[in-house]
Structure formats: C-alpha cells, structure tokens
Design a protein around this motif. Structure first.
Motif, PDB file in Angstrom:
ATOM      1  N   ALA A  41      39.851  25.252  25.209  1.00 56.40           N
ATOM      2  CA  ALA A  41      41.131  25.381  24.514  1.00 56.40           C
ATOM      3  C   ALA A  41      41.949  24.096  24.574  1.00 56.40           C
ATOM      4  O   ALA A  41      42.935  23.935  23.851  1.00 56.40           O
ATOM      5  CB  ALA A  41      41.933  26.548  25.095  1.00 56.40           C
ATOM      6  N   ARG A  60      45.843  23.544  24.408  1.00 59.62           N
ATOM      7  CA  ARG A  60      46.370  24.876  24.125  1.00 59.62           C
ATOM      8  C   ARG A  60      46.091  25.844  25.272  1.00 59.62           C
ATOM      9  O   ARG A  60      46.358  27.033  25.176  1.00 59.62           O
ATOM     10  CB  ARG A  60      45.760  25.424  22.826  1.00 59.62           C
ATOM     11  CG  ARG A  60      46.222  24.671  21.599  1.00 59.62           C
ATOM     12  CD  ARG A  60      47.646  25.040  21.246  1.00 59.62           C
ATOM     13  NE  ARG A  60      48.243  24.147  20.266  1.00 59.62           N
ATOM     14  CZ  ARG A  60      49.316  24.464  19.525  1.00 59.62           C
ATOM     15  NH1 ARG A  60      49.882  25.632  19.683  1.00 59.62           N
ATOM     16  NH2 ARG A  60      49.817  23.589  18.694  1.00 59.62           N
ATOM     17  N   LEU A  61      45.555  25.307  26.362  1.00 59.77           N
ATOM     18  CA  LEU A  61      45.340  26.087  27.579  1.00 59.77           C
ATOM     19  C   LEU A  61      46.495  25.837  28.529  1.00 59.77           C
ATOM     20  O   LEU A  61      46.818  24.690  28.845  1.00 59.77           O
ATOM     21  CB  LEU A  61      44.023  25.673  28.233  1.00 59.77           C
ATOM     22  CG  LEU A  61      43.710  26.275  29.605  1.00 59.77           C
ATOM     23  CD1 LEU A  61      43.513  27.777  29.503  1.00 59.77           C
ATOM     24  CD2 LEU A  61      42.464  25.606  30.204  1.00 59.77           C
ATOM     25  N   VAL A  93      35.814  30.430  23.850  1.00 57.47           N
ATOM     26  CA  VAL A  93      36.992  29.975  23.116  1.00 57.47           C
ATOM     27  C   VAL A  93      36.671  28.645  22.434  1.00 57.47           C
ATOM     28  O   VAL A  93      35.835  27.873  22.901  1.00 57.47           O
ATOM     29  CB  VAL A  93      38.230  29.810  24.033  1.00 57.47           C
ATOM     30  CG1 VAL A  93      38.557  31.102  24.745  1.00 57.47           C
ATOM     31  CG2 VAL A  93      38.012  28.688  25.043  1.00 57.47           C
ATOM     32  N   ARG A 106      38.708  25.502  19.785  1.00 58.80           N
ATOM     33  CA  ARG A 106      39.893  25.046  19.088  1.00 58.80           C
ATOM     34  C   ARG A 106      39.731  25.306  17.590  1.00 58.80           C
ATOM     35  O   ARG A 106      38.672  25.101  17.019  1.00 58.80           O
ATOM     36  CB  ARG A 106      40.134  23.560  19.329  1.00 58.80           C
ATOM     37  CG  ARG A 106      40.786  23.254  20.655  1.00 58.80           C
ATOM     38  CD  ARG A 106      42.163  23.889  20.799  1.00 58.80           C
ATOM     39  NE  ARG A 106      43.101  23.406  19.805  1.00 58.80           N
ATOM     40  CZ  ARG A 106      43.893  22.354  19.974  1.00 58.80           C
ATOM     41  NH1 ARG A 106      43.847  21.681  21.110  1.00 58.80           N
ATOM     42  NH2 ARG A 106      44.722  21.978  19.028  1.00 58.80           N
ATOM     43  N   VAL A 151      43.663  28.598  18.794  1.00 61.32           N
ATOM     44  CA  VAL A 151      42.424  28.831  19.541  1.00 61.32           C
ATOM     45  C   VAL A 151      41.785  30.115  19.040  1.00 61.32           C
ATOM     46  O   VAL A 151      42.463  31.137  18.876  1.00 61.32           O
ATOM     47  CB  VAL A 151      42.707  28.956  21.056  1.00 61.32           C
ATOM     48  CG1 VAL A 151      41.407  29.193  21.819  1.00 61.32           C
ATOM     49  CG2 VAL A 151      43.423  27.724  21.582  1.00 61.32           C
ATOM     50  N   VAL A 172      46.225  29.910  24.990  1.00 61.01           N
ATOM     51  CA  VAL A 172      45.475  30.692  25.971  1.00 61.01           C
ATOM     52  C   VAL A 172      46.151  30.490  27.321  1.00 61.01           C
ATOM     53  O   VAL A 172      46.326  29.346  27.771  1.00 61.01           O
ATOM     54  CB  VAL A 172      44.005  30.237  26.038  1.00 61.01           C
ATOM     55  CG1 VAL A 172      43.304  30.868  27.241  1.00 61.01           C
ATOM     56  CG2 VAL A 172      43.276  30.595  24.757  1.00 61.01           C
TER      57      VAL A 172
END
Length: 246
Positions: free
Chosen positions: A73, A76-77, A156, A158, A163, A181
C-alpha cells in the motif's frame, strides 16, 4: 483534543528525561555485553561508555508490527499513530486487525462518516474469550460496518490514489477499493539488538526475557523489564505503574 492529550502525556515523559541530571544520563544505543554490563554507542557509531550496573530496567517500548502483505500500500499504509495527524478524514479506510485498537478506530472513523471495512484472521474479534460474547461482538459490529473477521488470501495493491484490497471470504473472492489501509495488527517489543543473549537470561520464543509479572524481575536476576517491552499489558498507565514497580 486527542492531539493535545497525546502531546501532554508524551511531554510528561520527555520532561522526566530532561530532569535527569546530565551526569546521570547517557544518550546512545545500549547493548548488554554481560549480565552486569552495558556498552553505550554514540550517534556516530563510536563506542563511548561501558556501564557496570547493580540493577537494570529494560523499558524500550514497542513498535508497530505490520504484515508484509500490507506494505504494498506504500504511502497509503498508516498505523494508529498516523490517524491523529490527519487534518481531514478520508472517504474510506480498510482496518486490518479487529483487536481493541482496530475496533476503537474503526468504530470512530465509521461514526465520523468514513466508509470502513474491518479485516481479521481466524474469525475472532476483540479480546473476548467467551464464545457467546464473540458471537455477540461479531453480530453487533457487522451491523454497523462491513466486518470480515476471517479474510483469507489477502493481497493489496496501489490503484491510483487508493488501494485495492483483494481477499477471500466464505470461499468467495472479493475486493474493495479504499483510500487508506490502517494496520492495527499489534506491536512488537523493542528487544532486538539489546544483546540479551549475553545476559544469561532465559528468553521466550519472541526473545523477551521470562519475568514475574508482579515484580517485573527477569528470573532471579538483577534485571527487570517494564512497559510495552514485556508485551504483557501494553497500555500507558500500566507501563507507568510497571516502571514504578521495577
């Protein structure tokens, strides 16, 4: 308000360290080199001091334990700490880990208008041991937001600014797209690299010294372990109490 409270509590710790007289304080990376000795390495990597001690308390805390499967991710993690630095709320979040932290944040985000999916493994949610409570918790939470307590084959990837989460549930392949996430998948005690193998202490499978949870003493040694580092009660007020006990 949460940020203010967080900063206030952290401030107590920092102030406490600042108040320790300079002559009694070494800043660097400490490793055990024997049952009664530490070696403290400075920021430049040079060995600066060997410390012989009569008693030692390990209070090195813990770090987030993020499964490798979620790392795709990228930026975005997030972990639970990151949520409180958000200036605005995303439209959607996948929360991995239906434990105490994951459920608290999942419920909070859902009730603030974020589309939330909560994922777990093995079917368990929360800390409940009783089968009837487990069933009640699953039914009650699933009525509030999508709950996947036994997601299998999670992957997961991108997808633009978001995601894509792929998983299998009840034998059916499914996927959801979210903006972030959130890994609430537990924490790992910071005991690696401390040289505990040189202390003669008996360690468990995670590398944590075996200790008495009432006295915090490791075996019958003169070394104690307190707070998140012992993975017993990873809560701020418990850590403070354990520090005093040790």
């Amino acid at each position: 308000r949460v940020r203010r409270e967080r900063d206030r509590f952290v401030g107590f710790v920092l102030d406490g360290v600042e108040r320790i007289p300079a002559r009694d304080k070494l800043i660097g990376y400490a490793r055990f080199v024997g049952p009664n000795a530490l070696e403290v390495t400075g920021a430049d990597g040079a060995v600066g001091h060997r410390v012989e001690f009569g008693r030692a308390v390990i209070a090195t805390g813990s770090s987030p334990d993020v499964p490798q499967a979620l790392r795709a991710a990228g930026d975005r993690l997030v972990i639970n700490d990151d949520v409180f630095d958000w200036d605005d709320l995303p439209a959607s979040v996948a929360v991995f880990g239906p434990g105490v932290i994951g459920l608290e944040l999942g419920q909070a985000l859902h009730r603030l208008g974020v589309a939330v999916h909560v994922f777990g493994r093995g079917g368990r949610v929360g800390p409940f041991q009783d089968a009837a409570l487990q069933d009640y918790a699953r039914r009650t939470l699933a009525a509030e937001f999508p709950l996947h307590p036994d997601a299998r084959d999670v992957a997961v990837s991108r997808d633009g600014d978001g995601v894509e989460v792929h998983f299998t549930e009840h034998g059916q392949a499914q996927s959801v797209r979210v903006e972030y996430v959130l890994a609430a998948t537990g924490r790992t005690p910071n005991v690696r690299g401390l040289g505990l193998e040189r202390t003669g202490l008996e360690l468990d499978a995670r590398g944590i010294p075996l200790f008495d949870r009432h006295t915090l003493q490791c075996g019958d040694s003169h070394i104690f372990i307190a707070g998140d580092a012992n993975a017993d009660l990873p809560l701020l007020h418990e850590a403070a109490d354990e520090g005093r006990i040790a």
